[in-house]
Scaffold this motif. Structure first.
Motif, PDB file in Angstrom:
ATOM      1  N   ARG A  38       0.905  -1.169   0.039  1.00  0.00           N
ATOM      2  CA  ARG A  38       0.050  -0.001   0.112  1.00  0.00           C
ATOM      3  C   ARG A  38       1.003   1.254   0.055  1.00  0.00           C
ATOM      4  NH1 ARG A  38      -3.899  -1.214   4.924  1.00  0.00           N
ATOM      5  NH2 ARG A  38      -1.757  -1.759   5.756  1.00  0.00           N
ATOM      6  N   GLN A  39       1.908   1.324   0.772  1.00  0.00           N
ATOM      7  CA  GLN A  39       2.745   2.621   1.129  1.00  0.00           C
ATOM      8  C   GLN A  39       3.496   3.025  -0.354  1.00  0.00           C
ATOM      9  OE1 GLN A  39       6.283   1.894   3.380  1.00  0.00           O
ATOM     10  NE2 GLN A  39       6.119  -0.276   3.235  1.00  0.00           N
TER      11      GLN A  39
ATOM     12  N   LYS B 162     -11.908   6.235   1.821  1.00  0.00           N
ATOM     13  CA  LYS B 162     -11.462   6.648   3.083  1.00  0.00           C
ATOM     14  C   LYS B 162     -10.001   7.031   3.380  1.00  0.00           C
ATOM     15  CE  LYS B 162     -15.016   3.486   5.142  1.00  0.00           C
ATOM     16  NZ  LYS B 162     -15.255   2.335   5.643  1.00  0.00           N
ATOM     17  N   SER B 163      -9.078   6.445   2.590  1.00  0.00           N
ATOM     18  CA  SER B 163      -7.601   6.652   2.885  1.00  0.00           C
ATOM     19  C   SER B 163      -7.156   7.708   1.940  1.00  0.00           C
ATOM     20  CB  SER B 163      -7.033   5.315   2.180  1.00  0.00           C
ATOM     21  OG  SER B 163      -7.249   5.062   1.077  1.00  0.00           O
TER      22      SER B 163
ATOM     23  N   LYS C  25      -9.700  14.544   0.312  1.00  0.00           N
ATOM     24  CA  LYS C  25     -10.925  14.049   0.729  1.00  0.00           C
ATOM     25  C   LYS C  25     -11.945  15.219   1.006  1.00  0.00           C
ATOM     26  CE  LYS C  25     -12.841  10.681   3.908  1.00  0.00           C
ATOM     27  NZ  LYS C  25     -12.554   9.494   5.031  1.00  0.00           N
TER      28      LYS C  25
END
Length: 482
Positions: A258-259, A361-362, A368
């Protein structure tokens, strides 16, 4: 009277290559034999034996596209068959690389029969000494697309009529192969006039014998030449994750990667902002690597493959662009956006309980905030004008200042968040992505501050000892230099 067209093949070149039954049918015919072109060695030999021919060579001169030529020939044959049965002869075998035959088989106005003939493929394989079971692709040189070619197999281009067709082949292949890659020109395979010559690809349209009996052979390409192809990339990623692969790659999961996905996208944005084409190429490759690794992890676990990923996005793009792939109209970007949002909403119907559920959400908090207000705005929950939003910003700034006077740290944080939220909304009215805008400012600050450090270093000064006035002077100089 029912229209009848009988189609026979003239073989690859020599009269000796004609099957006996086809030869008898031709020499016993009392009517003219119609041929696509007179440019075939067998025709001259048969004329010597009294066979009469009529060709469509004039159609090639009157049409500028091969597709139009073939359709015109088929139409004329159907018209001729209205008066009497027609024998139509084509080079090679009727069912091998003959578009006019396919057009005749597709129509319903005349009855079509195939009498046979000899294909030149057997002679071609013998001449080239290749076994087609290893993988073989037969390509019409007059109508092919580069992305159709499979370089891991034997490739043979037929219908290489002239230098123009040969040039199209060369230009397509040079996108994938080096200029000195060996290709073989084959003329009249299996006949007494057979001739093979292997030359560098770049010379293909310079040293080609003009003939409708000419083919071009491309031998299978080694993997080292195919590093730019998708299938080769897929093989490399599978190898890295395979039993004898890399320990780091084999250890990765969706969660551990993910990172890197976030980092690679930011590095791509940096390259774009710097207008660095080479950097964009490299960073796009790193982003693609993330897609491939996640897809290989899915394949290793038996859940999904890169094919599923590609199918998903292809289906989505076709479905969400009905103005391109269907009959819906969209004359402006605004029309496209409305169609897109409507289709997206229909796709997600029943999956989302809220209009805001589509915002990841991330996402970073600033991005956002932008997307939350964008989604709400789509259903009418927004200010009537940007002036009202500017008024709201002033109101929120006053509330921050009031919280600061009160010394309430929690309230200060909440009110400051409101200021940032409103700023994100204002950017939306001016069609500016706040994350990208802030990122540009970050880069600008870094560049100017680095200039200050550089100038102080040139003067053998420690930045920790410099005063604000001196640093501000260099800051303004860096600003002027921009």
């Amino acid at each position: 009277m029912e229209k009848k067209i009988e189609i026979i093949g003239l073989g690859a070149g020599d009269l000796d290559q004609l099957p006996l039954g086809i030869y008898k049918k031709l020499i016993h015919s009392r009517e003219k034999i119609y041929v696509r072109t007179m440019d075939h060695p067998v025709i001259a030999a048969l004329q010597d034996e009294g066979v009469m021919f009529a060709s469509f060579d004039d159609v090639y001169q009157s049409k500028d596209q091969f597709a139009n030529v073939y359709q015109e020939i088929a139409d004329q044959l159907i018209d001729i068959a209205a008066n009497s049965p027609v024998i139509y002869a084509v080079p090679g075998h009727p069912m091998l690389a003959e578009k006019t035959v396919q057009l005749l088989l597709e129509q319903k106005q005349a009855e079509v029969t195939i009498a046979g003939g000899k294909s030149y493929l057997d002679d071609l394989f013998t001449s080239l000494q290749i076994d087609p079971i290893d993988g073989f692709q037969f390509v019409d040189a007059t109508s092919f697309k580069r992305n159709q070619l499979d370089y891991t197999h034997h490739i043979i281009f037929c219908q290489v009529y002239d230098q123009f067709v040969a040039s199209n082949i060369k230009l397509a292949l040079l996108e994938d192969l080096p200029a000195d890659y060996p290709v073989t020109i084959i003329v009249a395979a299996g006949s007494k006039e057979e001739h093979l010559r292997t030359i560098p690809l770049e010379e293909l349209d310079h040293r080609l014998s003009i003939s409708n009996l000419t083919s071009v052979y491309i031998p299978p390409v080694a993997a080292d030449y195919l590093h730019h192809t998708f299938n080769r990339l897929r093989e490399v990623i599978a190898t890295l994750r395979g039993p004898n692969g890399c320990p780091w790659d084999k250890k990765q999961t969706h969660e551990t990667l993910r990172q890197y996905a976030i980092e690679e996208v930011y590095e791509l944005i940096d390259a774009i902002d710097e207008q660095d084409d080479e950097g964009i190429i490299e960073e796009l490759g790193d982003v693609l690597l993330q897609v491939m690794l996640h897809s290989q992890i899915g394949e290793d676990a038996g859940y999904f493959t890169i094919d599923d990923v590609i199918r998903s996005i292809t289906n989505k793009m076709i479905h969400r662009h009905p103005h391109v792939f269907a009959d819906k109209e969209a004359k402006t970007v605004a029309d496209v956006n409305r169609n897109w949002d409507a289709l997206k909403q229909a796709e997600k119907e029943g999956q989302r309980k809220s209009v805001l559920d589509g915002v990841p959400k991330s996402m970073s908090a600033l991005t956002k905030a932008y997307h939350l207000q964008k989604q709400a705005g789509k259903v009418g929950f927004e200010w009537k004008s940007v002036g009202e939003v500017w008024d709201k910003l002033n109101e929120e700034i006053n509330e921050v200042q009031a919280a600061i006077k009160q010394g309430n740290d929690n309230e200060i944080e909440c009110e400051f968040g409101d200021v940032l939220f409103v700023l994100a909304n204002i950017s939306r009215y001016y069609k500016i992505n706040p994350e990208l805008a802030l990122n540009r400012t970050n880069q600008k600050f870094t560049s100017r501050f680095s200039f200050i450090e550089q100038r102080l270093s040139e003067e053998n000064k420690d930045i920790h000892d410099a005063d604000l006035e001196e640093m501000d002077q260099y800051w303004n100089q860096a600003k002027r230099n921009e």
